[in-house]
Write a protein that holds these residues in place. Structure first.
Motif, short mmCIF file in Angstrom:
data_model
loop_
_atom_site.label_atom_id
_atom_site.label_comp_id
_atom_site.label_asym_id
_atom_site.label_seq_id
_atom_site.Cartn_x
_atom_site.Cartn_y
_atom_site.Cartn_z
N VAL A 1 0.75 -1.38 0.21
CA VAL A 1 0.01 0.03 -0.02
C VAL A 1 0.94 1.56 -0.13
CG1 VAL A 1 -1.70 1.32 1.58
CG2 VAL A 1 -1.45 -1.10 1.16
N VAL A 2 0.96 1.94 -0.72
CA VAL A 2 1.57 3.55 -1.25
C VAL A 2 0.80 4.43 -0.76
CG1 VAL A 2 3.01 4.63 -2.51
CG2 VAL A 2 2.80 1.66 -3.60
N VAL A 3 1.89 5.20 -0.07
CA VAL A 3 1.34 6.83 0.31
C VAL A 3 2.37 7.97 0.04
CG1 VAL A 3 0.69 8.25 2.08
CG2 VAL A 3 -0.81 5.78 1.67
N PHE A 4 1.99 9.08 -0.47
CA PHE A 4 2.79 9.93 -0.86
C PHE A 4 2.85 10.85 0.56
CE2 PHE A 4 3.23 9.55 -5.38
CZ PHE A 4 3.73 8.42 -5.50
N ASP A 5 3.51 11.75 1.38
CA ASP A 5 2.99 12.71 2.74
C ASP A 5 3.99 13.45 2.17
OD1 ASP A 5 2.55 13.22 4.26
OD2 ASP A 5 4.58 12.18 5.78
N ARG A 6 2.85 14.99 1.92
CA ARG A 6 3.45 16.13 1.97
C ARG A 6 4.29 15.61 0.57
NH1 ARG A 6 4.99 14.80 7.00
NH2 ARG A 6 7.11 14.53 6.30
N VAL A 7 4.16 14.85 -0.39
CA VAL A 7 4.64 15.78 -1.53
C VAL A 7 4.16 16.08 -2.74
CG1 VAL A 7 5.19 14.14 -3.85
CG2 VAL A 7 5.68 13.05 -1.37
N ALA A 8 4.51 16.75 -3.47
CA ALA A 8 3.49 18.14 -4.54
C ALA A 8 3.18 17.20 -5.84
CB ALA A 8 5.08 19.51 -5.09
N PRO A 9 2.27 17.59 -6.22
CA PRO A 9 2.10 17.25 -7.37
C PRO A 9 3.12 17.39 -8.59
CG PRO A 9 -0.13 18.25 -6.91
CD PRO A 9 1.43 18.86 -5.80
N PRO A 10 2.99 16.51 -9.57
CA PRO A 10 3.89 16.21 -10.56
C PRO A 10 4.03 18.31 -11.51
CG PRO A 10 2.06 14.84 -11.20
CD PRO A 10 1.68 15.55 -10.02
N PRO A 11 5.01 18.73 -12.36
CA PRO A 11 4.88 19.41 -13.11
C PRO A 11 3.48 19.20 -14.16
CG PRO A 11 6.67 18.80 -12.82
CD PRO A 11 6.22 18.02 -12.25
N VAL A 12 2.66 19.93 -14.71
CA VAL A 12 1.43 19.93 -15.92
C VAL A 12 2.35 19.59 -16.76
CG1 VAL A 12 -0.08 21.61 -17.13
CG2 VAL A 12 1.21 22.16 -15.29
N GLY A 13 1.27 18.32 -17.15
CA GLY A 13 1.95 17.10 -17.83
C GLY A 13 2.66 16.40 -18.07
N ARG A 14 2.58 16.25 -16.81
CA ARG A 14 4.00 15.01 -15.78
C ARG A 14 2.57 13.85 -15.08
NH1 ARG A 14 8.37 14.43 -19.41
NH2 ARG A 14 9.69 13.62 -17.88
N VAL A 15 3.29 12.61 -15.02
CA VAL A 15 2.61 12.05 -13.93
C VAL A 15 3.86 11.58 -13.14
CG1 VAL A 15 0.38 11.64 -15.04
CG2 VAL A 15 2.44 10.44 -15.73
N TYR A 16 3.05 10.50 -12.16
CA TYR A 16 4.61 9.76 -11.37
C TYR A 16 3.66 8.72 -11.92
CZ TYR A 16 5.18 13.87 -8.19
OH TYR A 16 5.90 14.63 -6.99
N GLN A 17 4.92 7.73 -11.67
CA GLN A 17 4.43 6.40 -12.43
C GLN A 17 5.22 5.27 -11.52
OE1 GLN A 17 5.13 5.52 -16.85
NE2 GLN A 17 5.00 4.06 -16.48
N VAL A 18 5.24 4.55 -11.21
CA VAL A 18 5.26 3.46 -9.88
C VAL A 18 5.80 2.47 -10.80
CG1 VAL A 18 5.10 1.83 -7.79
CG2 VAL A 18 3.71 4.73 -8.21
N TRP A 19 7.97 2.54 -10.67
CA TRP A 19 8.60 0.98 -11.02
C TRP A 19 8.38 -0.85 -9.98
CZ3 TRP A 19 7.84 1.56 -16.96
CH2 TRP A 19 7.58 3.21 -16.89
N LEU A 20 8.19 -1.60 -10.11
CA LEU A 20 9.31 -2.59 -9.62
C LEU A 20 10.71 -3.04 -10.42
CD1 LEU A 20 5.76 -4.26 -8.65
CD2 LEU A 20 7.32 -2.90 -6.93
N VAL A 21 11.14 -3.12 -9.75
CA VAL A 21 12.75 -3.07 -9.89
C VAL A 21 12.85 -4.46 -9.92
CG1 VAL A 21 15.23 -2.86 -11.04
CG2 VAL A 21 13.08 -0.94 -10.64
N GLY A 22 13.31 -5.94 -10.25
CA GLY A 22 13.31 -7.29 -9.54
C GLY A 22 15.27 -7.47 -9.65
#
Length: 240
Positions: A164-185
């Motif tokens: 379960v992933v939560v961002f604490d006091r993290v600003a939104p990404p810049p306009v036209g950008r998104v956060y993306q979550v990755w899993l690296v093995g």
């Protein structure tokens, strides 16, 4: 004959639900991507939000699916049944629990494809988290600091393989950008766990599966997400 009639934005957003469930063929997905590229930015955001919500619901249901039902559930169900007419008996099925556990996510997937907005609203409108409600079996918390400020907090259960992933006091990404979550093995190859149209919070967390020892990382990507990270991650943590 090829159907050349115009299709509405609502039709495009409806396709977000089968896309979220990976229930479309590659060629159909390419057509959807082409329509998204030509669509209004508000439509693209609505599509990404619908995908995020659908995957969030399925992640939550997957957590519930891993939990054993209460030991007295069968007795309560049988007690609630109307009295059978004389001469008939109830056949008890010793393996009833497993089909019951599978029925919930399968039915939910069908509802998401046909009428996903209703199911999504029911789940995302609630502030209760199924992992927390279940007593957090084997839950361990890891966190990491974002490059731009704020904290990534991950409650991970190796037993369930759910985080379960939560961002604490993290600003939104810049306009036209998104956060993306990755899993690296261990092979070092990142695979996308999800594109976030909103910053995940305690009221609306992001839920994903994982394997122990994987690194969960977050990058900033162009609107709609990327097939591979376009830059260095802004935060990363090793999952237990």
């Amino acid at each position: 004959m090829v159907d050349t009639s115009p299709r509405s934005d609502a039709d495009l957003i409806d396709l977000a639900y089968p896309c979220a469930l990976n229930a479309v063929a590659d060629i159909e997905r390419r057509h959807i991507d082409a329509r998204l590229a030509a669509a209004d930015p508000d439509v693209r955001r609505a599509f990404a939000d619908a995908v995020w919500q659908a995957r969030d619901v399925m992640g939550r249901l997957a957590v519930l699916d891993e939990l054993a039902p209460p030991p007295d559930l069968e007795r309560r169900i049988l007690a609630a049944l109307p009295d059978m007419r004389e001469g008939r008996s109830v056949t008890r099925i010793s393996s009833w629990r497993r089909p019951l556990r599978w029925a919930v996510p399968i039915a939910a997937a069908a509802c998401l494809v046909v009428g996903g907005s209703l199911v999504t609203a029911q789940f995302t409108g609630s502030s209760s988290d199924p992992v927390a409600a279940s007593g957090q079996p084997g839950m361990r918390t890891v966190n990491g600091a974002f490059d731009g400020g704020g904290l990534l907090v991950v409650d991970a259960s190796p037993e369930l393989g759910r985080a379960v992933v939560v961002f604490d006091r993290v600003a939104p990404p810049p306009v036209g950008r998104v956060y993306q979550v990755w899993l690296v093995g261990s092979d070092g190859r990142p695979r996308s766990a999800g594109v976030l149209s909103d910053v995940p919070s305690t009221e609306r967390p992001f839920v994903t599966g994982f394997r122990s020892g994987e690194v969960l990382a977050v990058s900033v990507e162009p609107d709609g997400g990327s097939d591979a990270p376009s830059g260095d991650p802004v935060v990363g943590v090793t999952l237990p």
